[in-house]
Write an enzyme that holds these catalytic residues in place. Structure first.
Site, PDB file in Angstrom:
ATOM      1  N   ASP A  79       0.853  -1.186   0.000  1.00 19.19           N
ATOM      2  CA  ASP A  79       0.000   0.000   0.000  1.00 19.19           C
ATOM      3  C   ASP A  79       0.894   1.243   0.000  1.00 19.19           C
ATOM      4  OD1 ASP A  79      -2.314   1.928   1.156  1.00 19.19           O
ATOM      5  OD2 ASP A  79      -3.236   0.105   0.372  1.00 19.19           O
ATOM      6  N   ASP A  80       0.449   2.299   0.626  1.00 19.36           N
ATOM      7  CA  ASP A  80       1.155   3.579   0.562  1.00 19.36           C
ATOM      8  C   ASP A  80       2.545   3.486   1.220  1.00 19.36           C
ATOM      9  OD1 ASP A  80       1.612   6.251   0.064  1.00 19.36           O
ATOM     10  OD2 ASP A  80      -0.134   6.978   1.181  1.00 19.36           O
ATOM     11  N   ASP A 158      -5.550   5.218  -5.349  1.00 13.43           N
ATOM     12  CA  ASP A 158      -6.193   6.006  -4.296  1.00 13.43           C
ATOM     13  C   ASP A 158      -6.528   7.406  -4.821  1.00 13.43           C
ATOM     14  OD1 ASP A 158      -7.219   6.532  -1.799  1.00 13.43           O
ATOM     15  OD2 ASP A 158      -5.415   5.941  -0.700  1.00 13.43           O
ATOM     16  N   SER A 190     -10.308   3.672  -5.913  1.00 16.01           N
ATOM     17  CA  SER A 190     -10.860   4.278  -4.701  1.00 16.01           C
ATOM     18  C   SER A 190     -11.837   5.412  -5.021  1.00 16.01           C
ATOM     19  CB  SER A 190      -9.736   4.808  -3.815  1.00 16.01           C
ATOM     20  OG  SER A 190      -8.883   3.761  -3.422  1.00 16.01           O
ATOM     21  N   ASP A 219     -12.120   3.890   5.179  1.00 15.88           N
ATOM     22  CA  ASP A 219     -11.109   2.892   5.541  1.00 15.88           C
ATOM     23  C   ASP A 219     -11.552   2.108   6.775  1.00 15.88           C
ATOM     24  OD1 ASP A 219      -9.526   3.921   3.558  1.00 15.88           O
ATOM     25  OD2 ASP A 219      -7.930   4.612   4.890  1.00 15.88           O
TER      26      ASP A 219
END
Ligand SMILES: *[C@@H]1O[C@H](CO)[C@@H](O)[C@H](O)[C@H]1NC(C)=O
Ligand SMILES: *[C@@H]1O[C@H](CO)[C@@H](O)[C@H](O)[C@H]1NC(C)=O
Ligand SMILES: *[C@@H]1O[C@H](CO)[C@@H](O)[C@H](O)[C@H]1NC(C)=O
Ligand SMILES: *[C@@H]1O[C@H](CO)[C@@H](O)[C@H](O)[C@H]1NC(C)=O
Ligand SMILES: *[C@@H]1O[C@H](CO)[C@@H](O)[C@H](O)[C@H]1NC(C)=O
Length: 432
Positions: A79-80, A158, A190, A219
């Site tokens: 992820d990020d 995202d 997203s 989230d």
């Protein structure tokens, strides 16, 4: 009424197209770093848990050695906070060399060597949510190409630091750019989560054509409060959402937090059961190196996974919300079967919920039911009253086979495993 639905619904789906990359005909399954590991980049002080190639390799080892892969958990998703704060001289994204010294392509090979797949993360805005370089409109093509060169298998896009106009252009553009690479790359959008998740602002027909899955809502966090909030939002809006789902295109209520800190075992079973009813992607975000056997048993429950992965891909619904605090959920499955979940919102003690399959609109017949958590089976006539004891914040989940022609032998067999006569109307009262 319910038994007729599985016959009608596939005809409806034929009219709407899914993203044509051949991927994710059933909800994707795997592991995703975000909820459990966030943006932990402190590898000096937290080498086991920081966002680094070691973390993803560790999880890949567990998935391939502890029986997860065989059950379908094949994606390992970054992820990020994986990238360097600067693009390279050619303008390409690059992994932070300190935390990913061997690079993303090497990590993808590590996954592929083990029969797993690698997912990566980007953001439609100028920056990712965590402040790393984003993939705004003018970077879409080069980043899609970079991910394809790295042999990445899935991409989550995202939406932090982007506005509605940019999103309207960017999400479809990325879909085209991924397709143009020639590499099948699962595409998670997203977009709806940034636009309130509901029509008319969100066009689910269009999303189904450009994305394989999409985050509709907030989230998830490691708490029962968060899980319940997500359950309530998704089923509260099921009329707008359920028809969007189908093979190749899924609503995503976010990660499974089973095996973390916030949920009891009852609540963990509830998350697993309702994610299966929703035909939700099953991305665990937990520590597979230290997970408890209780949590593992829930996540590795073959019957629930097969319900989640039903090939018809019809998203289930809440069919009853009782004043007593019991909700009933139902999902039609292939072979004229279905799944039922009885969920208790109560906080006192196990509640003995009494109903019958005909009260739940099942057509006349004798059904075989299988309790997915206790592995008990029983035969049940539609008219037979039964009682299910549902624990506070817990569930009872059944796989219900297609009705068989009524026969005496069936009814005799119904009187086992805790069956008792309630004496009121002469029907056996089955307690599972
Ligand atoms: C790209 O799209 C075309 C047409 O929709 C489809 O046939 C093809 O399989 C797609 N390729 C990839 C790599 O997604
Ligand atoms: C969205 O952002 C762009 C800059 O990328 C700007 O030109 C545009 O005016 C913004 N649109 C809205 C509706 O804020
Ligand atoms: C939604 O998207 C579909 C497919 O792209 C399109 O045909 C339809 O007109 C859109 N609906 C609305 C209300 O914009
Ligand atoms: C499902 O039910 C329909 C009618 O209700 C029947 O025609 C069909 O054969 C059944 N299919 C299976 C696989 O049992
Ligand atoms: C059963 O069907 C009736 C009539 O369509 C409907 O009003 C009722 O809500 C349904 N009940 C359940 C539990 O689905």
């Amino acid at each position: 009424m319910h038994a007729a639905l599985p016959v009608l619904v596939p005809a409806l789906f034929a009219a709407t197209l899914a993203l044509d990359n051949g991927l994710m005909r059933t909800p994707p399954m795997g592991w995703l770093a975000w909820e459990r590991y966030r943006c932990d980049i402190d590898c000096d002080n937290d080498p086991k848990n920081c966002i680094s190639e070691n973390l993803f390799r560790d999880m890949a080892d567990r998935l391939s050695e502890d029986g997860w892969r065989e059950l379908g958990y094949v994606y390992v998703n970054i992820d990020d906070c994986w990238s360097s704060k600067q693009r390279d001289k050619q303008g390409r994204l690059q992994a932070d060399p300190k935390r990913f010294p061997r690079g993303i392509k090497d990590l993808a090979r590590y996954m592929h060597d083990r029969g797993l797949k690698l997912g990566i993360y980007g953001d439609m805005g100028t920056y990712t949510c965590g402040g790393y370089p984003g993939t705004p409109l003018d970077k879409i093509q080069i980043d899609a190409q970079t991910f394809a060169e790295w042999e990445v298998d899935m991409f989550k896009y995202d939406g932090c630091y982007s506005n509605a106009t940019e999103q309207e252009q960017g999400y479809p553009l990325m879909s085209k750019a991924l397709n143009a690479t020639g590499r099948p790359i699962g595409y998670s959008c997203s977009w709806p989560a940034y636009q309130g998740g509901l029509p008319p602002k969100v066009n689910y027909t269009q999303l189904g054509e450009i994305c394989n899955l999409w985050r509709n809502y907030d989230d998830i966090q490691d708490s029962w409060n968060s899980v319940l909030n997500i359950i309530d939002w998704f089923f509260g809006n099921q009329d707008a959402l359920a028809s969007a789902a189908g093979p190749g295109r899924w609503n995503d209520p976010d990660m499974l937090v089973i095996g973390d800190f916030g949920l009891s075992m009852e609540q963990s079973r509830t998350q697993m059961a309702l994610w299966a009813i929703m035909a939700a992607p099953l991305f665990m975000s937990n520590d597979l190196r230290t997970i408890s056997s209780g949590a593992r048993n829930i996540l590795q429950n073959k019957m629930i996974i097969s319900i989640n992965q039903d090939p018809m891909g019809i998203q289930g619904r809440r069919i009853l919300k009782e004043k007593s605090g019991i909700d009933v959920y139902w999902r039609p499955l292939s072979k004229n079967a279905s799944a039922l979940v009885f969920f208790s919102r109560r906080d006192d003690m196990p509640y003995r919920y009494r109903t019958s399959l005909s009260k739940l609109n099942y057509t006349t017949g004798s059904y075989k039911i299988f309790d997915v958590f206790t592995n008990k089976a029983a035969a049940l006539k539609d008219s037979t009253e039964f009682v299910v004891p549902v624990n506070p914040s817990g569930v009872v989940m059944w796989y219900v086979s297609a009705p068989a022609a009524p026969s005496r032998r069936h009814y005799k067999r119904a009187r086992f495993q805790g069956s008792a006569d309630d004496g009121e109307n002469g029907d056996p009262l089955v307690v599972l």
